[in-house]
Write a protein that holds these residues in place. Sequence first.
Motif, PDB file in Angstrom:
ATOM      1  N   LEU A  35       0.864  -1.184   0.000  1.00 13.11           N
ATOM      2  CA  LEU A  35       0.000   0.000   0.000  1.00 13.11           C
ATOM      3  C   LEU A  35       0.901   1.235   0.000  1.00 13.11           C
ATOM      4  O   LEU A  35       1.774   1.377   0.865  1.00 13.11           O
ATOM      5  N   ILE A  36       0.681   2.114  -0.966  1.00 18.63           N
ATOM      6  CA  ILE A  36       1.450   3.360  -1.026  1.00 18.63           C
ATOM      7  C   ILE A  36       0.582   4.500  -0.525  1.00 18.63           C
ATOM      8  O   ILE A  36      -0.469   4.792  -1.112  1.00 18.63           O
ATOM      9  N   VAL A  37       0.998   5.126   0.541  1.00 18.15           N
ATOM     10  CA  VAL A  37       0.281   6.282   1.071  1.00 18.15           C
ATOM     11  C   VAL A  37       1.061   7.528   0.652  1.00 18.15           C
ATOM     12  O   VAL A  37       2.211   7.726   1.065  1.00 18.15           O
ATOM     13  N   GLN A  75      12.929  -0.075  -2.002  1.00 21.68           N
ATOM     14  CA  GLN A  75      12.280  -0.619  -0.807  1.00 21.68           C
ATOM     15  C   GLN A  75      11.165  -1.598  -1.180  1.00 21.68           C
ATOM     16  O   GLN A  75      10.956  -2.606  -0.502  1.00 21.68           O
ATOM     17  N   LEU A  76      10.469  -1.305  -2.247  1.00 25.34           N
ATOM     18  CA  LEU A  76       9.428  -2.213  -2.709  1.00 25.34           C
ATOM     19  C   LEU A  76      10.019  -3.512  -3.232  1.00 25.34           C
ATOM     20  O   LEU A  76       9.604  -4.609  -2.858  1.00 25.34           O
ATOM     21  N   ARG A  77      11.010  -3.385  -4.084  1.00 28.68           N
ATOM     22  CA  ARG A  77      11.607  -4.569  -4.705  1.00 28.68           C
ATOM     23  C   ARG A  77      12.266  -5.478  -3.700  1.00 28.68           C
ATOM     24  O   ARG A  77      12.234  -6.702  -3.828  1.00 28.68           O
ATOM     25  N   LYS A  78      12.943  -4.872  -2.744  1.00 32.53           N
ATOM     26  CA  LYS A  78      13.660  -5.672  -1.751  1.00 32.53           C
ATOM     27  C   LYS A  78      12.709  -6.544  -0.952  1.00 32.53           C
ATOM     28  O   LYS A  78      13.106  -7.493  -0.297  1.00 32.53           O
ATOM     29  N   ARG A  79      11.435  -6.186  -0.976  1.00 35.19           N
ATOM     30  CA  ARG A  79      10.427  -6.986  -0.259  1.00 35.19           C
ATOM     31  C   ARG A  79       9.552  -7.794  -1.218  1.00 35.19           C
ATOM     32  O   ARG A  79       8.540  -8.362  -0.812  1.00 35.19           O
ATOM     33  N   GLY A  80       9.942  -7.827  -2.477  1.00 35.02           N
ATOM     34  CA  GLY A  80       9.210  -8.656  -3.435  1.00 35.02           C
ATOM     35  C   GLY A  80       7.862  -8.108  -3.858  1.00 35.02           C
ATOM     36  O   GLY A  80       7.033  -8.833  -4.414  1.00 35.02           O
ATOM     37  N   ILE A  81       7.642  -6.817  -3.626  1.00 36.40           N
ATOM     38  CA  ILE A  81       6.348  -6.211  -3.979  1.00 36.40           C
ATOM     39  C   ILE A  81       6.232  -6.028  -5.489  1.00 36.40           C
ATOM     40  O   ILE A  81       7.122  -5.471  -6.123  1.00 36.40           O
ATOM     41  N   GLU A  82       5.129  -6.504  -6.053  1.00 35.84           N
ATOM     42  CA  GLU A  82       4.872  -6.376  -7.491  1.00 35.84           C
ATOM     43  C   GLU A  82       3.582  -5.624  -7.786  1.00 35.84           C
ATOM     44  O   GLU A  82       3.341  -5.193  -8.910  1.00 35.84           O
ATOM     45  N   LYS A  83       2.728  -5.522  -6.774  1.00 35.37           N
ATOM     46  CA  LYS A  83       1.429  -4.881  -6.963  1.00 35.37           C
ATOM     47  C   LYS A  83       1.274  -3.748  -5.968  1.00 35.37           C
ATOM     48  O   LYS A  83       1.618  -3.901  -4.798  1.00 35.37           O
ATOM     49  N   LEU A  84       0.732  -2.636  -6.420  1.00 36.00           N
ATOM     50  CA  LEU A  84       0.597  -1.468  -5.560  1.00 36.00           C
ATOM     51  C   LEU A  84      -0.857  -1.016  -5.472  1.00 36.00           C
ATOM     52  O   LEU A  84      -1.572  -0.991  -6.482  1.00 36.00           O
ATOM     53  N   ILE A  85      -1.255  -0.643  -4.272  1.00 35.91           N
ATOM     54  CA  ILE A  85      -2.518   0.059  -4.061  1.00 35.91           C
ATOM     55  C   ILE A  85      -2.141   1.475  -3.651  1.00 35.91           C
ATOM     56  O   ILE A  85      -1.323   1.655  -2.737  1.00 35.91           O
ATOM     57  N   VAL A  86      -2.690   2.464  -4.323  1.00 33.30           N
ATOM     58  CA  VAL A  86      -2.257   3.844  -4.096  1.00 33.30           C
ATOM     59  C   VAL A  86      -3.406   4.682  -3.547  1.00 33.30           C
ATOM     60  O   VAL A  86      -4.502   4.711  -4.112  1.00 33.30           O
ATOM     61  N   ILE A  87      -3.126   5.366  -2.444  1.00 28.39           N
ATOM     62  CA  ILE A  87      -4.065   6.333  -1.860  1.00 28.39           C
ATOM     63  C   ILE A  87      -3.291   7.597  -1.494  1.00 28.39           C
ATOM     64  O   ILE A  87      -2.065   7.577  -1.403  1.00 28.39           O
ATOM     65  N   GLY A  88      -4.029   8.692  -1.278  1.00 26.77           N
ATOM     66  CA  GLY A  88      -3.374   9.902  -0.789  1.00 26.77           C
ATOM     67  C   GLY A  88      -3.552  11.090  -1.705  1.00 26.77           C
ATOM     68  O   GLY A  88      -4.471  11.149  -2.516  1.00 26.77           O
ATOM     69  N   MET A  89      -2.635  12.022  -1.577  1.00 27.93           N
ATOM     70  CA  MET A  89      -2.796  13.338  -2.197  1.00 27.93           C
ATOM     71  C   MET A  89      -1.636  13.672  -3.144  1.00 27.93           C
ATOM     72  O   MET A  89      -0.527  13.265  -2.885  1.00 27.93           O
ATOM     73  N   ILE A  90      -1.895  14.516  -4.113  1.00 27.52           N
ATOM     74  CA  ILE A  90      -3.124  15.016  -4.688  1.00 27.52           C
ATOM     75  C   ILE A  90      -3.349  14.247  -5.979  1.00 27.52           C
ATOM     76  O   ILE A  90      -2.387  13.946  -6.691  1.00 27.52           O
ATOM     77  N   ALA A  91      -4.585  13.988  -6.299  1.00 32.28           N
ATOM     78  CA  ALA A  91      -4.890  13.067  -7.391  1.00 32.28           C
ATOM     79  C   ALA A  91      -4.151  13.375  -8.686  1.00 32.28           C
ATOM     80  O   ALA A  91      -3.565  12.479  -9.306  1.00 32.28           O
ATOM     81  N   HIS A  92      -4.160  14.629  -9.124  1.00 28.19           N
ATOM     82  CA  HIS A  92      -3.644  14.926 -10.465  1.00 28.19           C
ATOM     83  C   HIS A  92      -2.145  15.255 -10.467  1.00 28.19           C
ATOM     84  O   HIS A  92      -1.553  15.391 -11.530  1.00 28.19           O
ATOM     85  N   THR A  93      -1.549  15.384  -9.292  1.00 20.16           N
ATOM     86  CA  THR A  93      -0.107  15.653  -9.256  1.00 20.16           C
ATOM     87  C   THR A  93       0.640  14.422  -8.720  1.00 20.16           C
ATOM     88  O   THR A  93       1.054  13.569  -9.492  1.00 20.16           O
ATOM     89  N   CYS A  94       0.814  14.336  -7.400  1.00 22.40           N
ATOM     90  CA  CYS A  94       1.661  13.267  -6.855  1.00 22.40           C
ATOM     91  C   CYS A  94       1.075  11.875  -7.049  1.00 22.40           C
ATOM     92  O   CYS A  94       1.813  10.921  -7.292  1.00 22.40           O
TER      93      CYS A  94
END
Lengths: 210, 210, 210, 210
Positions: free
Chosen positions: C13-15, C131-150
């Motif tokens: 999960l990416i916040v 950091q993601l790769r080192k933990r074997g992460i291949e799929k991301l769920i993204v939440i947070g701010m701001i929708a059209h920029t970050c």
Amino acid sequence: MAQLTYEKEITGLIVVDPYNDFISEGGKVWDRIKGVAEVNQCIPHMEQVLQAARTAGIRVFYAMHRRYRPGDYDTWKYIAPIQSSARKSKAFEYGTWGGEIRSEFQPQPGDVVTSEHWGSSGFASTDLDLQLRKRGIEKLIVIGMIAHTCVEATVRYAAELGYEVTVVKDATASYSDDHMHAALAINIPNYASAVVTADEIVEAIAGGRK
Amino acid sequence: MAQLTYEKEITGLIVVDPYNDFISEGGKVWDRIKGVAEVNQCIPHMEQVLQAARTAGIRVFYAMHRRYRPGDYDTWKYIAPIQSSARKSKAFEYGTWGGEIRSEFQPQPGDVVTSEHWGSSGFASTDLDLQLRKRGIEKLIVIGMIAHTCVEATVRYAAELGYEVTVVKDATASYSDDHMHAALAINIPNYASAVVTADEIVEAIAGGRK
Amino acid sequence: MAQLTYEKEITGLIVVDPYNDFISEGGKVWDRIKGVAEVNQCIPHMEQVLQAARTAGIRVFYAMHRRYRPGDYDTWKYIAPIQSSARKSKAFEYGTWGGEIRSEFQPQPGDVVTSEHWGSSGFASTDLDLQLRKRGIEKLIVIGMIAHTCVEATVRYAAELGYEVTVVKDATASYSDDHMHAALAINIPNYASAVVTADEIVEAIAGGRK
Amino acid sequence: MAQLTYEKEITGLIVVDPYNDFISEGGKVWDRIKGVAEVNQCIPHMEQVLQAARTAGIRVFYAMHRRYRPGDYDTWKYIAPIQSSARKSKAFEYGTWGGEIRSEFQPQPGDVVTSEHWGSSGFASTDLDLQLRKRGIEKLIVIGMIAHTCVEATVRYAAELGYEVTVVKDATASYSDDHMHAALAINIPNYASAVVTADEIVEAIAGGRK
């Protein structure tokens, strides 16, 4: 040395990992380095080059290794040998003296301390490249530790990114003459446009200042 | 050797620069390499590992240097020493025999030939990382040329990116024993989790196949 | 929604930027966001997704913008418009309440707070990918701010890097419906494999937990 | 427009994906684009800007999408929606007319055609950044296709990398006014320092030439 020039507007000094653990008496890794470092007067040469860069108006960038924090690496699937060593030794532990920059090399106002690297290259997964580019830096002078790991890695990445690189051979050190030879005589000359002494770079920088 | 495993779903074989100019009699750089390469039987070992990987269902990725084309480097402001050499020698010239992959190492259907690199690292400014990741590759076996330049660079970048790396020490070569020592004994063991012989990796791969 | 699955071993999960300045009453940018955020209940949805991820054992990664510090950007030759705004507003000023993570979103042990980004993408010039790769992460769920920029930038980079991305459309917000439409309806569907509601992702995550 | 300058030594023109499939009558995607492209006279404006850049001595860089080849994407674990579309449509198929650059935009001697991108950003997994840096380019003018995908992505990456970016709004096009609005009015102004007309950039370039 190659007749390179070091115009202050486009030249940056990269100081690699000047942590107490590396370059101060009592540091965790110092005992392995000091044999070479004392013979080539590495620490005084690092100071000499840093001072010359400041005097000439060449901006200084610090490329710093991750300071060990509890939990680091614990949930990684894979860990490179050099990272296993860092994990075991807790080198540059955050909040300890070993993880502080040696006093003579403290960053000054206007210097740039980039985000920490997890391997050897000061460029990998950090903002070093961005910070250099944003200031128009195209040429790098590299000093610091350790010649065959972080210094060589940073030089290789710099060349791949397109920078013109100079390495100061008596402002770096390593575990043995064999390690110094591998880095400075075998590998780095393929990527650095000049490998010079501290005296040579100080003279060249002063020339560029005129 | 370290007790690494090589599951075919997550392991890739990286073949670095198997150009005629490097590894074939008559190639532009072969004369500088063949002393080491003949003693350690580099070419037969490269074939042996490639064959074993194919048999085991391990996917093969080719990391290829830029083939020289007229105009290359001509309008660059800065050029690293190793690029100056490539420019002068026109190594791997596009459209010539020297710029072709040696016949025994021709890519097969399903192999991935990545975009060409301009320096030494197979990862720098190419799609090698993307092609590996898109197939779930986490572990790399590296063979090819030259030990202290492109092989070491590719290994260093792979480790920085998070891959677990194995280097096959008698399926690579360089200009002298000194160069081999710098790459294989001094530097690469910091980044590769295993440095093995062709016989060892072939046995390990066959084990992983079961 | 697409029938994606979210296995905890390979999902992260990416916040993005849960700073008080963005998502708390009194924050510097909140007044521009709250119109949209209150209608779609963005903050409660962010909490809901975060809690569901923790319960399911999905690791949480924080992608954080550079907290403003004196001197930032001052010696840059070029500055993008969005960086000029950040410089002027001193958003997320280091050492102030606005530069702290809103209390409900405080990182917990095992979470990963990555190095700060200077633009919009959580991946650019940071260690997020490592950091993601080192933990074997291949799929991301993204939440947070701001929708059209970050958020959009982080999604675009994630897709280019090879991740499978899911965006939670009511756990993000922006300045207006027009901005939300641009990000969530026009652009992100090209890069995210699913654009879902908080309820949908919570149900899917719970399913993946079984 | 912002009073930007375009010195030829540090400015590059980026032409994004000028394939027949995008911008020629009969191309696979042209029918979806031509509504907008004919109204804003996109193709003549692209030619006008390209010609002005050549006349001014501004170097031209081509950022080209992967031309479809059999087998592409077949063994990828994950594929972004925009890549699924490319796979299905076989847009820019290698060896076909649709995968050729439209005749008026053929590269000339001295132009740089960078390695192909697999997603939307001309920078991702390619040598575009290297080719620009090696020539000292710091400012980019961007034209081409499609506004909300490859053009916006390339602009976002350029800004993250530190370039100063100008987008020519009537030398790009997209599927609808809604798509153009999302890219040109909502998103790109955060990353591009100027969004101008072809007439404006031609005048500015001519001024820089003096």
